[in-house]
Design a protein around this motif. Structure first.
Motif, PDB file in Angstrom:
ATOM      1  N   ARG A  77       0.802  -1.227   0.000  1.00  0.00           N
ATOM      2  CA  ARG A  77       0.000   0.000   0.000  1.00  0.00           C
ATOM      3  C   ARG A  77       0.836   1.279   0.000  1.00  0.00           C
ATOM      4  O   ARG A  77       0.300   2.373  -0.080  1.00  0.00           O
ATOM      5  N   PRO A 153       0.047   3.934  -5.055  1.00  0.00           N
ATOM      6  CA  PRO A 153       0.049   3.679  -3.605  1.00  0.00           C
ATOM      7  C   PRO A 153      -0.907   4.610  -2.854  1.00  0.00           C
ATOM      8  O   PRO A 153      -1.148   5.732  -3.288  1.00  0.00           O
ATOM      9  N   GLU A 154      -1.384   4.108  -1.732  1.00  0.00           N
ATOM     10  CA  GLU A 154      -2.268   4.937  -0.906  1.00  0.00           C
ATOM     11  C   GLU A 154      -1.454   5.986  -0.150  1.00  0.00           C
ATOM     12  O   GLU A 154      -1.949   7.042   0.202  1.00  0.00           O
TER      13      GLU A 154
END
Lengths: 311, 350
Positions: A77, A153-154
Motif C-alpha cells: 500500500r 500507492p495509498e
C-alpha cells in the motif's frame, strides 16, 4: 484516519542521536512536509517508517500496524521515492517502470495500464525506449518518481525528490504530487527547500536535530512565532520627525532608518499594509519606492531553532 | 512463479544490455584465450624443432628422448660440444645433469625449464602426476598435452567462476544496507528468496553459456577440444558456475564493503587461484603442488581445469564425481549462509 505515526521515537547512530523523542503523524489525504536542514533526521524518520532502519525507543506505525520488514500487506500500500536515483541504469525507462509496477501487480493488463499512467504522469512519453542511464538529470528524477508511484500507492513518501533538479522538472514534479494527492494518495514530502513546503503542503513539520520543533499549517506556524511584516521604504525626506510619526502609526512595532531607507515592522502580518499607506498619505510622508515582506517559514525556523534553514 | 521469471528476465536483460558485463564476460575471455593460444602455440611449434644433445649417462635420458618437442641427438663430450658450437643443437643435457646452452633464447628457456622441472619433480615425474606438459608420456590420452593446454584449461577454470560477479551484484540489489536500489526494493513486496533464486538461475545460465561458448571457440577456432566429453563437461561447467555465484553471494552478503572493494577482491582471488592452477605458466603451479598440495587439490580453478583436462584430453573421469559433489555441496552451504545474512531485517544504519 491516521496513515502513519511515530511516537517518542529515538534513533541513535552510536553517539549521534538522529531522532530525539520524535513525534509525528499523518492523516489520510494530507500532504505533509517534513522540513529541516540537511542532517536534521528527515531521511532517518522516513527509513524508520519504511521499516528499513531499526530504532532504539518508541513506536512506529503505518496504517495502524507496527512497521515490520516482513509486512507485505503494508508494503503493497505504500510507495517510496528515494533521494538517490534508484533504478536499473541499463534498462529502458519502460522496462524499469514495468518491473517496479510488476512487484505490486501481477496481472499484465493492469500492470501495463499502471505503467502507461505513470509514464504520462511524469511526462516521459518521448523517452520510454531510452536507457535510464542516458536520460538527463531531471528526466532521471522523473523516472525515479515513476518507479515509486506506478502502483498507485495509498501513501507515498518522497525523500527530497527535487534535489539537483532544474526548475522545469521541479515544477512538473510538484504539480504531479498535487495531482496524486487529488487522486487520493496521502503524501509525506521531505525537503530542505522552504518554498516547496510552502507551495505544496497542507501541513508542515519543522524538524531539527531529530526533534519535531513545530507542526501545523503555514499560517499556524507563522502565528507560533509572533511574526511581523517588514515594509521597506525609500523616504523622500528622511528625518527623526518623520520616523517618529511612522512609529506612532497603529500596528507599527519598530522603525529603523539608514541612508533614507526605512524598515517598518508591522503586526499582525498581512493585515496592516493598506492602513499604513493611508497613514503615510495622511501625514504627508513621501517615499520613492516601497515593498513588503511577509514572514516565511525561514523566519519561523530561525525563531524556533536559532539558525536559518540552509545553515 | 511469475515474479520469479520477471526477476530472471530482469537479470538477463541487465547482463545483455550492460556493455562492460558483455565485454568482461564474453569478449575479454575470447581475447585472452586467443592471445594465449597464439603465444603458446608459437612456443609449441618452436619446441618441436628444438635440437638437443643428450649424453648417454643423463639420468632422464630415456624420458627426454620421448618428449616430442625435443629432437634428441645422442652425443657426448667434444662431439656434443661441436654440435652446440656448430648450432646443430641448442643445448646439451650432460650426464651429470647439467644443461649447457649456447645463449639466451626461447629454445634455451624451454630446455632450461624442462631440465629444472625434471630435477624438481624427480621421481614423482616418473608417475606423471606433477607436470602436466609431460603427462602424455605416462598416461593414456589422444591429444597432445603442453603448456598451451595447461594455460588454457586454467583460464577456462577461472572464467567458469566468473559467476562470482553476478553473485555480488544480486546481493547488492536486495541487501538494503548495501545500495540505495536495494533499500528501495526492500520497501516493495518483493520476495528476496525469489529474487535471489532467479538471479542464481539466470547467473548460472549466463556463466555456463559463456564458458561453453569459450570451449566451442577453442574447439572451432584453435582446434583445442575440451568438449570431447560434452555431457560431463557441461555438468562440470554448470556446477562450477553455481559455485562461482555462491561465492559471490557469500562475499557480497557477509560484509558491508562496497562493490569497489568486492569486485577487485574477486579479481585478485581468481588471478591467484588461476596462477596456482598454471594460467601464468607451469612454474607457480608446480611450486604450489610441491609445497602446498592441499591448496591445489581444493583450488576451484584447478579443480575445474584439471577435470576438464582429464575428461576431454585423457578421457579419464578421475575426481569428476568428487569435484562435482564438492561444488554442489559447498555452493549450497554458501547459498544458505548467504540467504541467512540477507534475511529481511531492520538495519542499524543504511
Amino acid at each position: 484516519m491516521k496513515v502513519c505515526a511515530m511516537k517518542e521515537v529515538v534513533k541513535r547512530y552510536k553517539e549521534v542521536v538522529a531522532l530525539n523523542r520524535f513525534n509525528f503523524e499523518i492523516n489520510e489525504g494530507e500532504i505533509v512536509g517534513l522540513l529541516g536542514p540537511n542532517g536534521s533526521g528527515k531521511s532517518t524518520a522516513i527509513n524508520c517508517l519504511l521499516g528499513l532502519l531499526s530504532y532504539d525507543e518508541g513506536e512506529v506505525e503505518v496504517f495502524g500496524r507496527r512497521v515490520s520488514p516482513d509486512d507485505m500487506d503494508t508494503k503493497q500500500r505504500i510507495g517510496f521515492v528515494p533521494q538517490d536515483l534508484s533504478f536499473f541504469a541499463e534498462l529502458s525507462v519502460i522496462d524499469n517502470i514495468r518491473y517496479f509496477a510488476g512487484l505490486y501487480e501481477q496481472n499484465n493488463v493492469k500492470r501495463d495500464e499502471m505503467v502507461r499512467e505513470a509514464i504520462a504522469f511524469v511526462g516521459l512519453e518521448k523517452y520510454t525506449k531510452f536507457a535510464a542511464k542516458k536520460l538527463s538529470g531531471g528526466l532521471k528524477r522523473r523516472l525515479n518518481i515513476a518507479c515509486g508511484i506506478a502502483h498507485r500507492p495509498e501513501f507515498v513518501m518522497f525523500d527530497e525528490p527535487t534535489v539537483a533538479v532544474d526548475a522545469q522538472s521541479r515544477n512538473f514534479i510538484l504539480e504531479g504530487i498535487k495531482e496524486m494527492n487529488r487522486n487520493g494518495s496521502t503524501v509525506l514530502y521531505t525537503t530542505h527547500y522552504l518554498e516547496e513546503a510552502q507551495e505544496l503542503c497542507d501541513r508542515i513539520v519543522i524538524m531539527d536535530e531529530g526533534r519535531n520543533m513545530a507542526s501545523g499549517t503555514l499560517e499556524e506556524l507563522i502565528d507560533l512565532v509572533d511574526p511581523t511584516e517588514a515594509v521597506h521604504l525609500v523616504l523622500t525626506h528622511p528625518s527623526d520627525a518623520v520616523l517618529k510619526l511612522i512609529s506612532n502609526i497603529p500596528g507599527v512595532v519598530d522603525v529603523t532608518e539608514e541612508n533614507g531607507k526605512a524598515v517598518i515592522l508591522l503586526t499582525p502580518p498581512g493585515h496592516r499594509l493598506s492602513s499604513l499607506l493611508e497613514e503615510l498619505k495622511n501625514n504627508e510622508i513621501y517615499y520613492s519606492s516601497l515593498y513588503s515582506e511577509l514572514p516565511t517559514l525561514n523566519d519561523v525556523f530561525l525563531k524556533l531553532t536559532g539558525k536559518a534553514l540552509r545553515d | 512463479m511469475k515474479r520469479f521469471f520477471s526477476h530472471m528476465a530482469l537479470n538477463v536483460k541487465m547482463s545483455l544490455k550492460d556493455k562492460s558485463t558483455l565485454f568482461w564476460s564474453f569478449i575479454y575471455p575470447i581475447l585472452l584465450l586467443s592471445l594465449m593460444a597464439v603465444a603458446f602455440s608459437g612456443i609449441q611449434s618452436e619446441q618441436k624443432s628444438i635440437a638437443v644433445a643428450v649424453e648417454p649417462g643423463h639420468p632422464y635420458a630415456d624420458v627426454l628422448r620421448q618428449i616430442d618437442v625435443l629432437d634428441v641427438k645422442d652425443a657426448e663430450g667434444d662431439e656434443a660440444l661441436k654440435l652446440l658450437r656448430d648450432k646443430d643443437v641448442d643445448g646439451i643435457y650432460r650426464a651429470d645433469g647439467v644443461l649447457l646452452v649456447r645463449g639466451k633464447g626461447m629454445n634455451e628457456t624451454v630446455l632450461s625449464e624442462i631440465g629444472s622441472e625434471l630435477k624438481k619433480v624427480g621421481s614423482v615425474y616418473a608417475s606423471g602426476r606433477s607436470l602436466d606438459f609431460t603427462r602424455k608420456y605416462v598416461e593414456r590420452g589422444d591429444q597432445e598435452q603442453g603448456m598451451l593446454y595447461v594455460t588454457l584449461s586454467a583460464s577456462i577454470g577461472m572464467f567458469a567462476l566468473y559467476g562470482y560477479f553476478s553473485g555480488i551484484s544480486i546481493v547488492h540489489h536486495v541487501q538494503a544496507n548495501l545500495s540505495s536500489l536495494a533499500a528501495r526494493l526492500s520497501t516493495t513486496p518483493i520476495s528476496r528468496l525469489s529474487y535471489v533464486s532467479a538471479g542464481l538461475v539466470s547467473g548460472v545460465a549466463m556463466s555456463s553459456l559463456q564458458t561453453i561458448g569459450l570451449l566451442l571457440y577453442l574447439k572451432w577456432v584453435w582446434k583445442v577440444d575440451y568438449l570431447a566429453d560434452p555431457v560431463r563437461t557441461l555438468l562440470l561447467v554448470l556446477t562450477a558456475s553455481f559455485f562461482g555465484i555462491s561465492i559471490g553471494l557469500f562475499i557480497g552478503a557477509s560484509n558491508r564493503w562496497s562493490l569497489k572493494a568486492k569486485v577487485p577482491l574477486g579479481i585478485a582471488l581468481m588471478l591467484l587461484l588461476s596462477a596456482a592452477s598454471g594460467m601464468m605458466g607451469p612454474g607457480f603451479r608446480l611450486y604450489v603442488e610441491n609445497n602446498l598440495p592441499w591448496l591445489n587439490r581444493y583450488n576451484p580453478v584447478n579443480m575445474i581445469s584439471r577435470t576438464i583436462y582429464r575428461l576431454n584430453v585423457l578421457g579419464s573421469t578421475k575426481e569428476f564425481t568428487e569435484n562435482i559433489l564438492i561444488f554442489v555441496v559447498a555452493g549450497l552451504i554458501l547459498c544458505i549462509v548467504s540467504i541467512i545474512f540477507m534475511r529481511k531485517r531492520q538495519f542499524k544504519s543504511l
